[in-house]
Write an enzyme that holds these catalytic residues in place. Structure first.
Site, mmCIF file in Angstrom:
data_model
loop_
_atom_site.group_PDB
_atom_site.id
_atom_site.type_symbol
_atom_site.label_atom_id
_atom_site.label_comp_id
_atom_site.label_asym_id
_atom_site.label_seq_id
_atom_site.Cartn_x
_atom_site.Cartn_y
_atom_site.Cartn_z
ATOM 1 N N ASP A 64 3.045 31.485 5.582
ATOM 2 C CA ASP A 64 3.210 32.994 5.138
ATOM 3 C C ASP A 64 4.198 33.510 5.785
ATOM 4 O O ASP A 64 4.393 33.454 6.847
ATOM 5 C CB ASP A 64 1.829 33.444 5.698
ATOM 6 C CG ASP A 64 1.749 34.958 5.165
ATOM 7 O OD1 ASP A 64 2.652 35.678 4.722
ATOM 8 O OD2 ASP A 64 0.520 35.437 5.430
ATOM 9 N N VAL A 65 5.351 33.815 4.869
ATOM 10 C CA VAL A 65 6.542 34.065 5.427
ATOM 11 C C VAL A 65 6.126 35.826 6.280
ATOM 12 O O VAL A 65 7.486 36.188 6.720
ATOM 13 C CB VAL A 65 7.635 34.501 4.230
ATOM 14 C CG1 VAL A 65 7.971 33.011 3.813
ATOM 15 C CG2 VAL A 65 7.316 35.395 3.241
ATOM 16 N N ASN A 91 13.149 33.527 -1.096
ATOM 17 C CA ASN A 91 12.591 33.640 -2.796
ATOM 18 C C ASN A 91 11.282 34.330 -2.904
ATOM 19 O O ASN A 91 10.938 34.985 -3.653
ATOM 20 C CB ASN A 91 12.428 32.406 -3.574
ATOM 21 C CG ASN A 91 11.794 32.496 -4.843
ATOM 22 O OD1 ASN A 91 12.379 33.109 -5.745
ATOM 23 N ND2 ASN A 91 10.769 32.005 -4.921
ATOM 24 N N TYR A 157 7.974 47.926 -4.126
ATOM 25 C CA TYR A 157 8.744 47.144 -4.319
ATOM 26 C C TYR A 157 10.336 47.509 -4.275
ATOM 27 O O TYR A 157 10.997 46.563 -3.631
ATOM 28 C CB TYR A 157 8.501 46.445 -5.790
ATOM 29 C CG TYR A 157 9.061 45.382 -6.354
ATOM 30 C CD1 TYR A 157 8.857 43.938 -5.628
ATOM 31 C CD2 TYR A 157 10.201 45.537 -7.253
ATOM 32 C CE1 TYR A 157 9.517 42.873 -6.362
ATOM 33 C CE2 TYR A 157 10.981 44.305 -7.713
ATOM 34 C CZ TYR A 157 10.652 43.142 -7.116
ATOM 35 O OH TYR A 157 11.131 41.999 -7.581
ATOM 36 N N LYS A 161 13.163 46.065 -2.045
ATOM 37 C CA LYS A 161 14.318 45.188 -2.547
ATOM 38 C C LYS A 161 15.635 46.191 -1.966
ATOM 39 O O LYS A 161 16.625 45.579 -1.681
ATOM 40 C CB LYS A 161 14.173 45.157 -3.919
ATOM 41 C CG LYS A 161 13.154 44.369 -4.348
ATOM 42 C CD LYS A 161 13.339 42.851 -3.642
ATOM 43 C CE LYS A 161 12.284 41.867 -4.281
ATOM 44 N NZ LYS A 161 12.429 40.283 -3.584
#
Length: 256
Positions: A64-65, A91, A157, A161
């Protein structure tokens, strides 16, 4: 000789979609793969079969990043298996639709943890290991056109980003003197399993296609080919850049 012969790449979220195709493409270019997944072991197994079919080696790591211990383990296992990790592809990502005024703290924390905290600390561990070995490497973040383009009802989101965009720019300057390159790939509308509802909704799909000058959605191969270039020596002087891959969508898109 293949462009990535005997190099080692970590691709997060590589059990499906864009990440899976990136892993396959890097393997075809000669790299060995550390395949990361969180919830779909069968997808990771499929990715491993693709990597091996391309003539490369691979290992599967469940990580789990958003957890620091997990990203350390991910890099450690790559070094243990292959003696190095030379390429990092951040990614793994997620999105949650919600009007800004309705976003909960839990939703905010979850999206930012995966999309921004994950790349931040995974890149940190990646760089620490290479620096201690007196080596450098390639860092490629799979960002989004929404690192720059508004996306109403997806504020978390967009915030994540946008953070990845500035993180990339900052690290390109800070790590460049040590030989690291740091770049973003920013896809637009790509055909992946997560977009099935869009693909099945013809009126909505047609409205989107009308905003894309090339008149089609992108493919995971389109993205993977660009990542392979950035991971290779052909891109040795590319640093601090976002490569938008959207068929021209961000130049013509407007909210209805």
């Amino acid at each position: 000789m293949k462009r990535l012969e005997n190099r080692v790449a970590v691709v997060t979220g590589s059990s499906s979609g864009i990440g899976q195709t990136i892993a396959q493409k890097l393997a075809e270019e000669g790299a060995h793969l550390v395949i990361d997944y969180i919830g779909h072991r069968e997808g990771a197994d499929e990715t491993l079969r693709m990597v091996q079919a391309a003539g490369a080696k691979g290992i599967i790591v469940q990580a789990d990043v958003s957890k620091l211990d997990a990203v350390k383990e991910l890099i450690d296992q790559g070094w243990s298996a292959f003696g190095s990790v030379d390429i990092l592809v951040n990614n793994a990502g997620m999105e949650k639709r919600a009007a800004f005024v309705d976003v909960t703290e839990e939703e905010y924390d979850q999206v930012l943890a995966v999309n921004l905290k994950g790349p931040f600390f995974l890149t940190q561990v990646f760089v620490q290991r290479l620096r201690s070995a007196k080596k450098s490497g390639r860092i490629i973040n799979i960002s989004s056109v929404h690192e720059d383009m508004a996306f109403p009802n997806f504020s978390t989101y967009c915030a994540s980003k946008g953070g990845v965009r500035m993180l990339m720019r900052d690290l390109a300057v800070e790590l460049g003197p040590e030989g690291f390159t740091v770049n973003n790939v920013a896809p637009g509308a790509i055909v992946t399993p997560i977009n099935k509802s869009l693909l099945d909704d013809k009126p909505k799909l047609n409205a989107l296609l009308a905003n894309i000058p090339l008149g089609r959605l992108g493919t995971t191969d389109d993205v993977a080919n660009l990542v392979a270039f950035l991971a290779s020596d052909e891109a040795a002087y590319v640093n601090g850049a976002t490569y938008t891959i959207d068929g021209g969508l961000s130049r013509s898109y407007h909210e209805q």
